[in-house]
Each structure stands twice: as C-alpha cells, then as structure tokens.
Design an enzyme around this catalytic site. Sequence first.
Site, mmCIF file in Angstrom:
data_model
loop_
_atom_site.group_PDB
_atom_site.id
_atom_site.type_symbol
_atom_site.label_atom_id
_atom_site.label_comp_id
_atom_site.label_asym_id
_atom_site.label_seq_id
_atom_site.Cartn_x
_atom_site.Cartn_y
_atom_site.Cartn_z
ATOM 1 N N ASP A 358 0.827 -1.205 0.000
ATOM 2 C CA ASP A 358 0.000 0.000 0.000
ATOM 3 C C ASP A 358 0.866 1.261 0.000
ATOM 4 O OD1 ASP A 358 -1.447 -2.221 0.809
ATOM 5 O OD2 ASP A 358 -2.613 -1.165 2.313
ATOM 6 N N GLU A 486 -7.554 -9.958 -4.774
ATOM 7 C CA GLU A 486 -7.334 -11.070 -3.853
ATOM 8 C C GLU A 486 -8.525 -12.028 -3.787
ATOM 9 O OE1 GLU A 486 -4.200 -8.917 -0.787
ATOM 10 O OE2 GLU A 486 -6.348 -8.863 -0.340
ATOM 11 N N LYS A 591 -12.158 -7.688 -6.134
ATOM 12 C CA LYS A 591 -12.100 -6.987 -4.852
ATOM 13 C C LYS A 591 -11.649 -5.538 -5.031
ATOM 14 C CE LYS A 591 -9.930 -7.375 -0.271
ATOM 15 N NZ LYS A 591 -8.887 -8.055 0.519
ATOM 16 N N GLN A 592 -10.671 -5.343 -5.893
ATOM 17 C CA GLN A 592 -10.127 -4.004 -6.150
ATOM 18 C C GLN A 592 -9.518 -3.985 -7.541
ATOM 19 O OE1 GLN A 592 -7.058 -4.810 -3.000
ATOM 20 N NE2 GLN A 592 -5.782 -3.562 -4.317
#
Length: 754
Positions: A358, A486, A591-592
């Site tokens: 991140d 993920e 998820k993203q």
Amino acid sequence: MKRIFEIDPWKIVTHSLDKENKRLQESITSIGNEYMGMRGMFEEKYSGDTHPGIYLGGVWYPDKTRVGWWKNGYPEYFGKVINAVDFVSLDLQVNGESIDLAKDKFTDFSLELDMKRGLLTRSFIVYKGDAKVQVESERFVSVACKELYANRLKFKNLGEKPVVLNVTSMINANVYNEDANYDEQFWNVLGQNTDRESLQMTAQTIPNDFGTPRFIVAMKAVHQTSLEYQTQTNETKMVSAKWQKKLNANGQAEFEKKVIVTTSRDYATRAQIEQAAADLSKEQAAKSFETLLSDHEDIWEKRWEKSDIIISGNEESQQGIRFNLFQLFSTYYGNDSRLNIGPKGFTGEKYGGATYWDTEAFAVPFYLGAAPANVTRNLLQYRHNQLSGAYHNAQEQGLNGALFPMVTFNGIECHNEWEITFEEIHRNGTIAYAIYNYTRYTGDQEYVHNDGFDVLVGIARFWADRVHFSKRLGKYMIHGVTGPNEYENNVNNNWYTNTLAKWCLEYTEKIAQEVSAKKIQEFDLTPEERQKWQQISQNMYLPFDEKLGIFVQHDTFLDKDLTPVKDLPQEQLPLNQHWSWDHILRSPYIKQADVLQGIYYFIDRFSESEKRRNFDFYEPLTVHESSLSAATHAVLAADLHKEEKAFEMYSRTARLDLDNYNNDTDDGLHVTSMTGSWLAIVQGFAGMRVKNNKLALAPFVPQQWDGYSFRLNFRGRLLSVTVDKKGTNLSLLTGKPLEIILNGKPIVVEMEAK
C-alpha cells in the site's frame, strides 16, 4: 453505510454515546504522532464493549504460531504490532463509586476530535445517586515532543450537596492483544516506582524463539492537580496513585497527566532509556498544559498550511478529505526512516500493523505532492535498508534476486497466508514503480542512480528467474500468482503482474545505461544478463482478447460467469461477509482494481479507447471491498470524463471510515487507503500528471461542488491551485518560476511581487 458523527468541516463530533458502535467511535477518534498513537477509548473505566489500544511505532512481536511446518518456504513467524503498556487509564470516582458510562446515568455527552488542532475532547454530566458531576477531558499526543502524551480533566459539582472526588492514575502492563492466538501477554515488567507526583514503569517484550529484537519501553507519568495526594500502589504489573478532594456545590477541580514514553529503538541501554524518560519528563512537566498544547497546535497549523484541501459547497466532502489527511499525518510524516505506514496505523491491530505494498502504490504519490520530498525519500530508503531481507525472501523460494515482503517490520516476510505471501508477488513491481514515480516527480536522479539502482537490480533478477518460457507460444509467462484482486488465488498470467515484470526489466535496463561503470561492476552486470532481461521483456505474454478489445485479467478469467455486481442481491454484499471463500474464488467479482491498477500506473501510455474498454468491462464486476479500490477507479473515471462515477468513487474513498462503507471500521481505520481521497482530487478531478518532465493539470469541478483548492509540492516549489466553475487559478507560494501545462497549454507561474 453507517454514519455516527455529525458533519463538520474541521471536526469529528457527536453528542451521543453510541454503545452499540463504541468500537467504531473509538476507531474514528484515534490520535497519533508517528511515534505513537491510540484508539479513542475512554480514560476512565468502561464495562461495556470496547477495544482499548495503544501502539508504539516500530515496536512489534513475532507471533509464536509456527507456520512453516507444512510448506517449504513459509515464513518462520507472523509479525504483529502489540498493544503497548497502558499509560492512559484513570479510575474516576464520585463518592467512592467508579464512573462507568456503560452503566451510569449521564447527560450532555459530547465527543469531539478537532482535526485542525490535533485535540480529542469529551464531556458529560454523570449522576451518582444525588450527586451530579460535570467531567471534561482533553488529550493529545504531541507532534512537538514525540514522546509526550498529555491529558487534562476538569470536574465541577453541579449538585446541591458536597461530593468526594477520587482520581486514580495508573500505568498497567496487564494488557492483551485482541488478535493474539492464545491470550498471550507480551510485556514483562523490569522495574516500577511511585511517589507523590509521578508513576514510573519499565517493561520489555517477552522472549521469542526467532532471534528478533526485544523492545524495552520506559514510561514516566507526572501529575499536576488541585486534588490532594492519598496513596500509592505497586502491584506485579501495575503502579497507581490516588488523589482526592471534597467538592462543595459548584466546586471545581483539575487533574493533569503528562506521560513520557521512551524506547530501546532510540537508546542503547535500559539505563539510558530510563534517564531519557526522566529528563524529558522534567522538561515537559515544567511547561503548562496550555504551552504544550500550543506548541503542538503550531506544528499542526504549519502542516495544514502546506497541505489543506478546501472544498466549497459540500461539507461532507470537506470533512472526508480533512479526516483522511489528519489521520495520515498522525501516522507518518517522514521523521523516522526506520518507520513505514501500517494499513491500520495506530488505530487497531488488524493486518499485524506491518508494512504492505500500500505504501508504494498509494502513499508515495500522496506524500510526493502533499509533503516535502524528504518524506518520500525516507519511504524509499526504508526499502533499501531492508534489501538484505528481500534477498533472503527470494532465496527461501529457491529464486535469485530480491523479493520484497508482502508484510514486514524488518524486511523479512512475516505473513502466514501462502496465496498472499508468495503469490502476490506483484508488490515487487510496485516497489520499483515507486522509485520511478519519485524520480519522475522530483527530478532527483541521485537516488535512482545509487541506492535505488541496488533495489532495481535485485527486483529485475527476481523477475528474470521467476518467469518461465512457453515453447508452445514462444512467450515468457508467470504462473501461480495472486494479482491485486485477492478474490482470485493461484492464477496464471495475471496481466497486471506480467505487465509490471516486463516494465521492471525495461526500466532497470534503462537506468543501467545511466549509472556509473563502478555501479555496473558492483553487481557484476554482464551484457549477457542485460540482454536476457531485454529478451524476456520483449517476449512477455500479456493476455488480450481481440473480440472484447481488453487486457484479460488472467488466463481463465473470461471463462467465468460474468454477471455484473448490480445483478447481485444487495443483502449478499459485502461478499466477504456473506459468501464462503470457495464461492468468492470461483466468482468473477473483483475486490479491487487489477487490470485497471496497471492502467492507472501508466495512464498516459494507453489510448482513450483502451482505457474506456477496460474500465467499462472491469468496473461493473468490481465490488470495491478493498479499501484501496475506490481511488484507482476515481482517477480513471475522471480521466475518461465519467464525472459522476469519479465523484461516487471519491465519496467512497473520502468517507470510507467515517461512513463505515464496508462495515469493518470498528477494528481500526484504513489508513493507507486514506491517500485515495487526495489522489481522487489531485490526480482525478485536477488531472495532475507529470508529462515530458513538466507538471500538467486539466481540472474540472464535480457538479456536487462549487469549487476546490489545494497546495502542491513540486520540485522545490509550493503551488496553490484553485478551481471553480469559471476556471483554474494558479499561484506560486515559494520557489522559482515554473512552466506548467494547463489544459494542454504551457503557462509560466511566478511568485507575485511584494
């Protein structure tokens, strides 16, 4: 979505104690100063559901759970942040009964986090039989003296009869981690002492079997009060002292607790740690609470001057961005290159409190624009300092080069999920990208030609060994990975991972052409090895579907049942709280950002039609159940002039925790993803890019706003950017004149003559 605080541009405030959402209140009112921080738990006793948490930067413990017995290459331990010795707690008693808002009758409750001042305050009127007492509390962790925690309480008897007020102050090592597997406690008390004015304790983390450091922490609490000293207590894991005063009707009293915390991270011996605590305590105790608070507020004022974003016409948006900036700067401001940014910061224990990718993906671009360049340089240096650990991680997998950890405190991988730890290897590419991003933004070539090159070579050698050659297709491939999404594990040829590996090899070769011959010799970089890098990058397999015109997330993604998220029953969302993991892994739901994350990194290398086709295909399949998702989508939506979608994604990232979008903020804030609200405004709405070595802007104003303004650090300049419905105004606050590309046209910005 759950909103428990009022809308205010500078404050997080409520006039209700929400007992069902007490943990959520505690998360949102967390405070910190990079050195230490704490959740917004009450100082006094609270018998209801609560999650007290105090955390110290860089202090951690390797979980004794062994995870390496069943798969070769597993990490030896799972590292995690630990709940620090409790130096905050007080026992407040009225007529011999402890105040406990979980049980007591009370009125006039107020809880307020003043983000401008970095101050947490609380007040209430409590009733104990005939007694009626007003209590006010102010507390902060100082950004002027990193080791200082300060708390001031004021009491007033609002009843007609006298009351006896008791205050007991404690330092307590009898603490637990909520996420500990076996109800472990992590602190051994080495020494303790009390006197009429102070409490002292020195504690050390318990031994571990992995050879990682044990930490010593010394705490000294000094008290100043109008109450009269009564007694002191020394117990096995706690020291305390008690004060008392009889308050007549309208009688008042004050109590101050100032705590200094020093650790073995800064001092070599126990004696030095304790002496430093004593010296700092004496120095800070000599100052009034008002002076200490003023010193603290002055620094926050300077931070806001450099980085505040002002939004006109929408206080929800305004509160969201300021809340995120406040929590980011409370977690990290680049003062200690040994530290990094945990996903929860100082607000909870989830994710172990360690460093993830991140930082490089989302925090680096934020700090580049919102803080001085040395802040980001320290984040890069953190990885270089841990390069030996990255080589160790690769060797554990039988691979050459350096594999930077998914989760770490010291450079050694310490995460215990295989599909994350050794399949989510795309983080190696992001660490290289952060070096490129820093170099491009600052113009500083010195780092990439020296320490940065060390990192790049290690990463390039890893990718060159991790790929394999497909004779059938005549392409290099990467199998057995987890991409940024993920919700899929152990896939083959994740487009994002392959794209980053290809780019890393190309970028490292480019820098190799620029560095000194001595640097090339240092790594024994032969022409044959560099030629191999070029061969791999030129022949990397990147899944693509001709019919749809999209980059395919991985080899079998298009074989899934591609039902969009909008067709799912709303009661099944979030998926991660309703579906089994097996169900999620078989689904098409993302998820993203995954493919879109790669497009975001290299946004100007793709045509508008390429970006649009991929966005229109993947975003409807994305559930945004990662806190990191909204920012990427906001920037890409803005780039494609999808202004409504961009604003939707901004709102999600700006108020993710304030509105508890994913129903998971009660265990801590999503600190690293808070950068997303800044990215959505500056890179999204304002269109900030670096093109051909120049700063470029292409701003628009969302329909829901009247305008916005922000400040931007760029190559030694501080710029002010103001955007409204009429246009954009740029001014140079510090530094030399700068040519900027505004809406495709070059202009020169200069400081106004005084």
